[in-house]
Design an enzyme around this catalytic site. Structure first.
Site, PDB file in Angstrom:
ATOM      1  N   HIS A   1      -8.467  -6.130   4.285  1.00 25.25           N
ATOM      2  CA  HIS A   1      -8.149  -5.405   5.503  1.00 25.25           C
ATOM      3  C   HIS A   1      -9.495  -5.084   6.120  1.00 25.25           C
ATOM      4  O   HIS A   1     -10.281  -4.335   5.541  1.00 25.25           O
ATOM      5  CB  HIS A   1      -7.386  -4.113   5.209  1.00 25.25           C
ATOM      6  CG  HIS A   1      -5.909  -4.292   5.214  1.00 25.25           C
ATOM      7  ND1 HIS A   1      -5.037  -3.247   5.050  1.00 25.25           N
ATOM      8  CD2 HIS A   1      -5.155  -5.408   5.386  1.00 25.25           C
ATOM      9  CE1 HIS A   1      -3.792  -3.719   5.114  1.00 25.25           C
ATOM     10  NE2 HIS A   1      -3.846  -5.021   5.301  1.00 25.25           N
TER      11      HIS A   1
ATOM     12  N   ASP B   1     -10.345   4.212  10.516  1.00 25.34           N
ATOM     13  CA  ASP B   1      -9.750   3.040  11.162  1.00 25.34           C
ATOM     14  C   ASP B   1     -10.184   2.865  12.609  1.00 25.34           C
ATOM     15  O   ASP B   1      -9.360   2.680  13.499  1.00 25.34           O
ATOM     16  CB  ASP B   1      -8.217   3.080  11.023  1.00 25.34           C
ATOM     17  CG  ASP B   1      -7.773   2.738   9.612  1.00 25.34           C
ATOM     18  OD1 ASP B   1      -7.950   1.586   9.217  1.00 25.34           O
ATOM     19  OD2 ASP B   1      -7.286   3.645   8.899  1.00 25.34           O
TER      20      ASP B   1
ATOM     21  N   LYS C   1      -6.930   2.558  -2.718  1.00 25.25           N
ATOM     22  CA  LYS C   1      -7.533   3.505  -1.774  1.00 25.25           C
ATOM     23  C   LYS C   1      -8.184   4.647  -2.541  1.00 25.25           C
ATOM     24  O   LYS C   1      -7.777   4.958  -3.654  1.00 25.25           O
ATOM     25  CB  LYS C   1      -6.439   4.035  -0.843  1.00 25.25           C
ATOM     26  CG  LYS C   1      -6.959   4.867   0.299  1.00 25.25           C
ATOM     27  CD  LYS C   1      -5.942   5.031   1.402  1.00 25.25           C
ATOM     28  CE  LYS C   1      -6.501   5.917   2.481  1.00 25.25           C
ATOM     29  NZ  LYS C   1      -5.649   6.022   3.647  1.00 25.25           N
TER      30      LYS C   1
ATOM     31  N   TRP D   1       0.868  -1.182   0.000  1.00 21.07           N
ATOM     32  CA  TRP D   1       0.000   0.000   0.000  1.00 21.07           C
ATOM     33  C   TRP D   1       0.903   1.229   0.000  1.00 21.07           C
ATOM     34  O   TRP D   1       1.847   1.316   0.792  1.00 21.07           O
ATOM     35  CB  TRP D   1      -0.913   0.053   1.237  1.00 21.07           C
ATOM     36  CG  TRP D   1      -1.616   1.382   1.299  1.00 21.07           C
ATOM     37  CD1 TRP D   1      -2.625   1.794   0.486  1.00 21.07           C
ATOM     38  CD2 TRP D   1      -1.294   2.486   2.158  1.00 21.07           C
ATOM     39  NE1 TRP D   1      -2.957   3.097   0.798  1.00 21.07           N
ATOM     40  CE2 TRP D   1      -2.151   3.543   1.806  1.00 21.07           C
ATOM     41  CE3 TRP D   1      -0.349   2.683   3.178  1.00 21.07           C
ATOM     42  CZ2 TRP D   1      -2.113   4.784   2.444  1.00 21.07           C
ATOM     43  CZ3 TRP D   1      -0.307   3.916   3.807  1.00 21.07           C
ATOM     44  CH2 TRP D   1      -1.197   4.961   3.443  1.00 21.07           C
TER      45      TRP D   1
ATOM     46  N   ASP E   1     -11.835   7.239   6.257  1.00 19.09           N
ATOM     47  CA  ASP E   1     -11.029   6.045   6.530  1.00 19.09           C
ATOM     48  C   ASP E   1     -10.426   6.165   7.932  1.00 19.09           C
ATOM     49  O   ASP E   1      -9.219   6.236   8.109  1.00 19.09           O
ATOM     50  CB  ASP E   1      -9.933   5.945   5.458  1.00 19.09           C
ATOM     51  CG  ASP E   1      -9.050   4.722   5.636  1.00 19.09           C
ATOM     52  OD1 ASP E   1      -9.569   3.686   6.066  1.00 19.09           O
ATOM     53  OD2 ASP E   1      -7.847   4.819   5.330  1.00 19.09           O
TER      54      ASP E   1
ATOM     55  N   GLU F   1      -3.105  -3.095  -2.426  1.00 15.42           N
ATOM     56  CA  GLU F   1      -4.214  -2.445  -1.715  1.00 15.42           C
ATOM     57  C   GLU F   1      -4.515  -1.061  -2.299  1.00 15.42           C
ATOM     58  O   GLU F   1      -3.673  -0.169  -2.255  1.00 15.42           O
ATOM     59  CB  GLU F   1      -3.849  -2.314  -0.230  1.00 15.42           C
ATOM     60  CG  GLU F   1      -4.934  -1.629   0.604  1.00 15.42           C
ATOM     61  CD  GLU F   1      -4.551  -1.478   2.084  1.00 15.42           C
ATOM     62  OE1 GLU F   1      -3.364  -1.663   2.420  1.00 15.42           O
ATOM     63  OE2 GLU F   1      -5.443  -1.153   2.886  1.00 15.42           O
TER      64      GLU F   1
ATOM     65  N   ASP G   1      -9.553  -3.001   1.425  1.00 16.46           N
ATOM     66  CA  ASP G   1      -9.687  -2.483   2.788  1.00 16.46           C
ATOM     67  C   ASP G   1     -11.046  -1.790   2.801  1.00 16.46           C
ATOM     68  O   ASP G   1     -11.307  -0.904   1.972  1.00 16.46           O
ATOM     69  CB  ASP G   1      -8.532  -1.498   3.052  1.00 16.46           C
ATOM     70  CG  ASP G   1      -8.596  -0.841   4.422  1.00 16.46           C
ATOM     71  OD1 ASP G   1      -9.678  -0.350   4.796  1.00 16.46           O
ATOM     72  OD2 ASP G   1      -7.548  -0.764   5.090  1.00 16.46           O
TER      73      ASP G   1
ATOM     74  N   ASP H   1      -7.124  -4.200  10.250  1.00 11.79           N
ATOM     75  CA  ASP H   1      -6.347  -2.977  10.025  1.00 11.79           C
ATOM     76  C   ASP H   1      -7.081  -1.774  10.608  1.00 11.79           C
ATOM     77  O   ASP H   1      -7.975  -1.219   9.967  1.00 11.79           O
ATOM     78  CB  ASP H   1      -6.100  -2.773   8.519  1.00 11.79           C
ATOM     79  CG  ASP H   1      -5.316  -1.501   8.248  1.00 11.79           C
ATOM     80  OD1 ASP H   1      -4.682  -0.979   9.187  1.00 11.79           O
ATOM     81  OD2 ASP H   1      -5.334  -1.021   7.091  1.00 11.79           O
TER      82      ASP H   1
ATOM     83  N   HIS I   1     -11.576   1.994   2.313  1.00 13.39           N
ATOM     84  CA  HIS I   1     -10.946   2.647   1.164  1.00 13.39           C
ATOM     85  C   HIS I   1     -11.857   2.892  -0.023  1.00 13.39           C
ATOM     86  O   HIS I   1     -11.406   2.938  -1.170  1.00 13.39           O
ATOM     87  CB  HIS I   1      -9.735   1.822   0.711  1.00 13.39           C
ATOM     88  CG  HIS I   1      -8.600   1.891   1.671  1.00 13.39           C
ATOM     89  ND1 HIS I   1      -7.335   1.459   1.369  1.00 13.39           N
ATOM     90  CD2 HIS I   1      -8.538   2.382   2.938  1.00 13.39           C
ATOM     91  CE1 HIS I   1      -6.543   1.645   2.409  1.00 13.39           C
ATOM     92  NE2 HIS I   1      -7.248   2.201   3.378  1.00 13.39           N
TER      93      HIS I   1
HETATM   94  C1  RNT Z   1      -3.881   2.901   4.873  1.00 15.11           C
HETATM   95  C2  RNT Z   1      -3.979   1.441   4.594  1.00 15.11           C
HETATM   96  C3  RNT Z   1      -2.844   0.594   5.089  1.00 15.11           C
HETATM   97  C4  RNT Z   1      -2.382   0.981   6.468  1.00 15.11           C
HETATM   98  C5  RNT Z   1      -1.394   0.022   7.087  1.00 15.11           C
HETATM   99  C6  RNT Z   1      -0.719   0.614   8.282  1.00 15.11           C
HETATM  100  O1  RNT Z   1      -5.020   3.575   4.572  1.00 15.11           O
HETATM  101  O2  RNT Z   1      -5.171   0.942   5.089  1.00 15.11           O
HETATM  102  O3  RNT Z   1      -3.176  -0.729   5.004  1.00 15.11           O
HETATM  103  O4  RNT Z   1      -3.462   1.085   7.344  1.00 15.11           O
HETATM  104  O5  RNT Z   1      -0.512  -0.412   6.148  1.00 15.11           O
HETATM  105 ZN    ZN Z   2      -5.435  -1.182   4.978  1.00  9.03          ZN
END
Ligand code: RNT
Ligand code: ZN
Length: 413
Positions: A280, A290, A222, A179, A288, A220, A253, A320, A256
């Protein structure tokens, strides 16, 4: 209700709860090390960059490899089943001050992690770190500056070697997820150029010889990041196209995408066109962000698309998220257990029957059955699953978190 009553209840839907418990006990989830220290890592004092952000200042953050490992142990000891851990390159452990930059990382910088994983019989997944570094203040793999771009290509190549080392030492595959944070705050003059550079960089990375059975590289995508609102080089179409054309595994993810897009809806499509996919699992709130994974509707829906389509061995599941506003160990356990609960909920649903209702156009009964199952006695099966894995199904684990906070985390100052 007791387990035996719950068992009978599910039997009436044709579901064997003992078989479900066995199946769930065999699922390994990849637990991300970066929840323990707010994505800090050990290789630099740089603050977190790349358009991602932890918020909060809860005491007790892990400051050293030893502290992080102790916290991960604590978390894993409170999660039923055997799992994997997920590391980032910035978590390299340099002995005797033998610091190495990202383009010079070697397996030996991760020997302590191998030791850790071996002792606990766990696999390791891995990620190159393309952020929190002086050479990551602009674009990385998509940079038009050859010094910068080749530095990051070299970093990825080092990481492939390290991933191979993990796989060989631990006798299990190692997922290596790429990523990059590359993007722009404002409207780019040239969207194609950076994407062409990224394509070239990936081609160079994949030209490296490595064992594709052992190292599973994933890409990955985004949609945007903080300070990178207008343009993301590694967009969904970019990586999907690259992955499909080159036989590489895509990683989705669920933070994303645009807020009305759902990864649960994307999973079946991806399963039709890929042997394996990776996830993820996170919780985006407005952006995003998290947040910790909860046992919520979309989490359940994602689990459903994996279980219903019999794809547990085709989906690599990694968590994640990073929340610094609550006890970090508790955050890990909550997310791990919730993903297991989501899988359990999917395993306790009679999908074949429900599919028949859909195929026959009996949408009224389909809706009623779905709603009925929402109050089914899943909690009793969850408790039994925990018990059979030497865990308590209720909230007792949280007492251990409270004690650990008092005895260990608060003493960190
Ligand atoms: C960032 C991505 C990525 C990170 C990690 C730390 O938006 O989700 O995967 O969260 O690599
Ligand atoms: Zn991620």
């Amino acid at each position: 209700m007791s387990y035996s009553e719950a068992k009978k209840y599910y039997e009436s839907f044709g579901i064997d709860t003992d078989a479900v418990i066995k199946k769930l006990s065999d699922v390994s989830i990849s637990m991300h090390c970066w929840q323990g220290d707010d994505v800090g890592g050990f290789d630099s004092k740089e603050s977190l960059s790349g358009g991602i952000q932890t918020t909060g200042n809860y005491p007790g953050k892990a400051r050293t490899p030893e502290e992080l490992m102790a916290d991960m142990d604590k978390a894993l000891s409170l999660v039923p089943g055997n799992h994997r851990i997920n590391l980032h390159a910035c978590y390299a452990i340099f002995e005797d001050g033998q610091w190495a930059d990202r383009n010079e990382l070697e397996p030996k910088h991760f020997a302590k992690w191998v030791e850790y994983a071996k002792e606990r019989n766990m696999g390791i997944d891995f990620n190159p770190t393309f952020f929190s570094h002086p050479k990551a203040s602009g674009l990385t793999l998509s940079s038009s500056n050859e010094d910068i771009r080749s530095f990051w290509v070299q970093h990825a190549k080092c990481c492939i070697k390290i991933a191979e080392y993990f796989a060989n030492e631990l006798n299990t595959f190692c997922t290596l997820n790429i990523w990059i944070p590359d993007g722009m705050k404002d409207i780019p003059a040239d969207r194609l150029g950076p994407r062409a550079q990224l394509k070239k960089s990936l081609d160079e990375i994949f030209a490296t010889e490595f064992d594709k059975e052992k190292v599973l590289i994933t890409l990955e995508s985004k949609v945007f990041g903080i300070g990178l609102e207008s343009y993301t080089v590694g967009s969904a179409e970019f990586y999907l196209s690259y992955a499909t054309k080159n036989g590489i595994m895509p990683l989705m993810d669920n933070g994303h995408y645009h807020p009305t897009e759902y990864v649960s809806d994307k999973i079946p499509t991806m399963l039709l066109f890929n042997d394996k996919i990776a996830l993820h699992i996170t919780r985006p709130v407005r952006w995003d962000s998290d947040h910790v994974v909860l046992f919520d509707d979309e989490t359940k829906e994602m689990a459903k698309e994996i279980v219903k389509n019999d794809a547990l061995d085709r989906v690599i599941m990694a968590l994640d998220y990073f929340d610094a506003s609550i006890n970090r160990v508790s955050a890990w356990v909550t997310g791990m257990r919730n993903w297991q609960k989501a899988l359990l909920s999917a395993m306790l649903t009679p999908w074949n029957e429900m599919k028949k209702l859909q195929d026959n156009g009996d949408f009224s009964r389909l809706m009623v059955s779905g709603e009925e199952l929402k109050t089914a006695p899943m909690g009793d099966v969850w408790n039994e699953f925990c018990l059979r894995n030497n865990q308590d199904g209720g909230m007792k684990w949280f007492d251990e978190i409270v004690a650990y906070e008092k005895d260990v985390l608060l003493k960190r100052g």
